[in-house]
Design a protein around this motif. Structure first.
Motif, short mmCIF file in Angstrom:
data_model
loop_
_atom_site.label_atom_id
_atom_site.label_comp_id
_atom_site.label_asym_id
_atom_site.label_seq_id
_atom_site.Cartn_x
_atom_site.Cartn_y
_atom_site.Cartn_z
N GLY A 32 12.56 -3.77 3.66
CA GLY A 32 14.08 -3.32 3.39
C GLY A 32 14.54 -3.06 2.08
N ALA A 33 13.84 -4.05 1.06
CA ALA A 33 14.42 -3.59 -0.51
C ALA A 33 13.66 -2.65 -1.18
N VAL A 34 12.40 -2.52 -0.67
CA VAL A 34 11.68 -1.15 -1.19
C VAL A 34 12.05 -0.11 -0.70
N THR A 35 12.52 -0.02 0.51
CA THR A 35 12.85 1.25 0.99
C THR A 35 14.55 1.71 0.86
N GLY A 36 15.26 0.64 0.26
CA GLY A 36 16.52 0.78 0.10
C GLY A 36 17.44 0.74 1.44
N MET A 37 17.08 -0.16 2.36
CA MET A 37 17.66 0.03 3.72
C MET A 37 19.02 -0.99 3.52
N ILE A 38 20.02 -0.76 4.45
CA ILE A 38 21.25 -1.38 4.42
C ILE A 38 21.31 -2.88 4.78
N PRO A 39 22.28 -3.79 4.25
CA PRO A 39 22.11 -5.31 4.38
C PRO A 39 22.03 -5.34 5.97
N GLY A 40 21.07 -6.30 6.34
CA GLY A 40 21.07 -6.57 8.00
C GLY A 40 20.01 -5.62 8.59
N ALA A 41 19.67 -4.92 7.57
CA ALA A 41 18.35 -3.92 8.41
C ALA A 41 17.39 -4.81 9.22
N GLY A 42 16.89 -5.96 8.62
CA GLY A 42 15.97 -6.59 9.12
C GLY A 42 16.29 -7.33 10.64
N GLU A 43 17.60 -7.57 10.56
CA GLU A 43 18.05 -8.13 11.92
C GLU A 43 17.98 -7.15 13.05
N ALA A 44 18.48 -5.92 12.40
CA ALA A 44 18.32 -4.79 13.48
C ALA A 44 17.11 -4.28 14.00
N ILE A 45 16.07 -4.40 12.95
CA ILE A 45 14.70 -4.06 13.44
C ILE A 45 14.35 -5.30 14.42
N PHE A 46 14.32 -6.45 14.00
CA PHE A 46 14.12 -7.69 14.79
C PHE A 46 14.76 -7.30 16.26
N ALA A 47 15.99 -7.19 16.65
CA ALA A 47 16.78 -7.09 17.71
C ALA A 47 16.15 -6.16 18.61
N VAL A 48 16.04 -4.73 17.95
CA VAL A 48 15.58 -3.41 18.71
C VAL A 48 14.21 -3.91 19.10
N SER A 49 13.38 -4.52 18.58
CA SER A 49 12.00 -4.63 18.83
C SER A 49 11.85 -5.91 19.85
N ARG A 50 12.64 -6.89 19.63
CA ARG A 50 12.47 -7.92 20.59
C ARG A 50 13.17 -7.76 21.86
N ALA A 90 0.79 -1.34 0.22
CA ALA A 90 0.05 0.01 -0.01
C ALA A 90 0.92 1.50 0.14
N ALA A 91 1.97 1.20 0.62
CA ALA A 91 2.99 2.34 0.73
C ALA A 91 3.82 2.37 -0.54
N ALA A 92 3.88 1.41 -1.32
CA ALA A 92 4.86 1.74 -2.33
C ALA A 92 4.26 0.80 -3.64
N PRO A 93 3.00 0.90 -4.02
CA PRO A 93 2.47 0.24 -5.09
C PRO A 93 3.17 0.27 -6.44
N GLY A 94 3.26 -0.93 -7.01
CA GLY A 94 4.17 -0.79 -8.34
C GLY A 94 5.52 -0.90 -8.36
N HIS A 95 6.24 -0.97 -7.02
CA HIS A 95 7.59 -0.89 -6.94
C HIS A 95 8.12 -2.18 -7.34
N GLY A 96 9.39 -2.06 -8.14
CA GLY A 96 9.93 -3.14 -8.88
C GLY A 96 10.27 -4.50 -7.93
N ARG A 97 10.86 -3.87 -6.43
CA ARG A 97 11.26 -4.92 -5.56
C ARG A 97 9.94 -5.66 -5.08
N LEU A 98 8.72 -5.24 -5.21
CA LEU A 98 7.51 -5.66 -4.71
C LEU A 98 7.33 -6.83 -5.65
N ALA A 99 7.53 -6.54 -6.80
CA ALA A 99 7.34 -7.55 -8.01
C ALA A 99 8.15 -8.70 -7.74
#
Length: 391
Positions: A343-361, A307-316
């Motif tokens: 992470g792919a749609v926004t251009g986050m750095i490698p490992g961003a998902g782990e960082a989100i996971f760690a801070v949240s958990r 919904a935030a980035a309709p049609g984005h190539g990384r979503l495809a």
């Protein structure tokens, strides 16, 4: 067939509810969920047969921990009785963390002196170091700088939790503008060089809420064991971080990132998935040990990104991977794929998902730590010895 709830089943068997669920995990009892997913239901006849037969014997003991924090439904967690999916749609990470902690709302800020020490400690680290590795260094330094770290009463641990989580975010190197109005906005500027849109920032906020706790996941069990020995909150979080990075846990999001990176355009999805199947590897971002028929957390997060980035190539590309996995009748996607897609749609750095996971958990680990501090007893697992005969 008559179905009864967990309280009635436990009362008939003369056991605690935690023991009842241990019977389920060991295959002694079967259960189904109510239509709304909020309650476990048991076959009354099966309960009656077990009650007459007596408690099952001959199996090794199973560790069961009673907790009031998170219950796992058919496809989603519930935080102290509230649907995590609903909380993710409208809440903030800070308010959900305080709900997990049973704490009143208060200001979230890092300690300036401890923050400076944590920033300084990273000066000699490689520039391309993954964020999760930095978070372990940051946690160590924040703990060493906190003279209140050994105060284990609930009010003190809650205050430590706010300082610690803010410190984890604020001490990471800045990459972009972010949004100082929320913890999610501050984290954005540490893992993404591009400015956030309101909709994508909402998706990150939702991801943090959805990842805040997940009952006794591997890292949480390790954190609870540390807390039961009265390890301080920083040591508890370090324990959780050490387990989180494993590829069967939080590290799966990094694997999903690499999978999507191989799919430069949708037509490459069959090769990327097929190569992993041929090598006998798990497909990162797919399957879940609890949610056998789909992870509602991943579904919501993927919908928010779309919904935030309709049609984005990384979503495809992500959708092409989904189609290929379903064509092979492999398990459904989970939140790790959705996190990698964000992470792919926004251009986050490698490992961003782990960082989100760690801070949240970290919020969940500290909630479980507070339960253990209040228990005042050591968690002691027992081994079923299968080694050579004793001499």
């Amino acid at each position: 067939m008559e179905w009864i709830d967990a309280a009635s089943a436990a009362e008939r068997l003369g056991v605690k509810p935690a023991t009842l669920y241990a019977y389920v995990s060991r295959g002694v009892l079967k259960r189904r969920h109510s239509e709304d997913g909020r309650r476990s239901l048991f076959d009354a006849d099966e309960i009656e047969r077990l009650a007459r037969r007596g408690r099952p014997r001959g199996q090794p003991p199973e560790l069961v921990i009673e907790s009031a924090i998170t219950a796992l439904g058919v496809d989603r967690p519930y935080y102290r009785g509230l649907d995590a999916i609903d909380l993710a749609r409208t809440g903030t990470f800070e308010s959900v963390a305080e709900w997990l902690w049973s704490a009143p709302s208060a200001r979230w800020a890092s300690d300036p002196a401890a923050l400076q020490a944590a920033v300084t400690a990273q000066h000699g680290l490689a520039g391309d170091l993954l964020p999760l590795d930095r978070l372990q260094v940051i946690t160590t330094v924040l703990g060493a700088s906190d003279s209140l770290r050994y105060q284990l009463d609930q009010e003190s641990v809650v205050a430590t939790g706010r300082r610690l989580i803010c410190g984890l975010v604020d001490a990471l190197p800045a990459l972009g503008p972010g949004d100082p109005g929320s913890l999610a906005g501050r984290l954005w500027g540490k893992i993404c060089p591009n400015p956030p849109t309101p909709a994508l920032l909402h998706a990150l906020q939702a991801a943090m809420i959805l990842l805040a706790d997940h009952e006794l996941a591997a890292s949480t069990l390790a954190a609870r064991v540390a807390a039961s020995a009265k390890a301080d909150p920083y040591a508890v979080v370090l324990t959780g971080l050490g387990v989180l990075g494993g590829p069967l846990h939080g590290g799966a999001s990094y694997g999903a990132e690499r999978l999507l990176a191989e799919v430069a355009e949708p037509g490459q999805a069959p090769r990327a998935v097929g190569d992993r199947v041929r090598r006998g590897e798990r497909i990162p971002g797919f399957g879940h040990s609890i949610y056998k028929n789909g992870d509602a957390r991943g579904a919501l997060l993927l919908d928010l990104v779309e919904a935030a980035a309709p049609g984005h190539g990384r979503l495809a590309a992500a959708r092409a991977v989904l189609v290929e996995v379903r064509r092979r009748r492999l398990p459904e996607h989970n939140i790790d794929l959705a996190l990698a897609t964000l992470g792919a749609v926004t251009g986050m750095i490698p490992g961003a998902g782990e960082a989100i996971f760690a801070v949240s958990r970290t919020a969940g680990w500290l909630a479980h730590a507070m339960e253990e501090y209040a228990r005042r007893s050591l968690l002691r697992l027992r081994a079923a010895y299968v080694g050579p005969p004793l001499q």
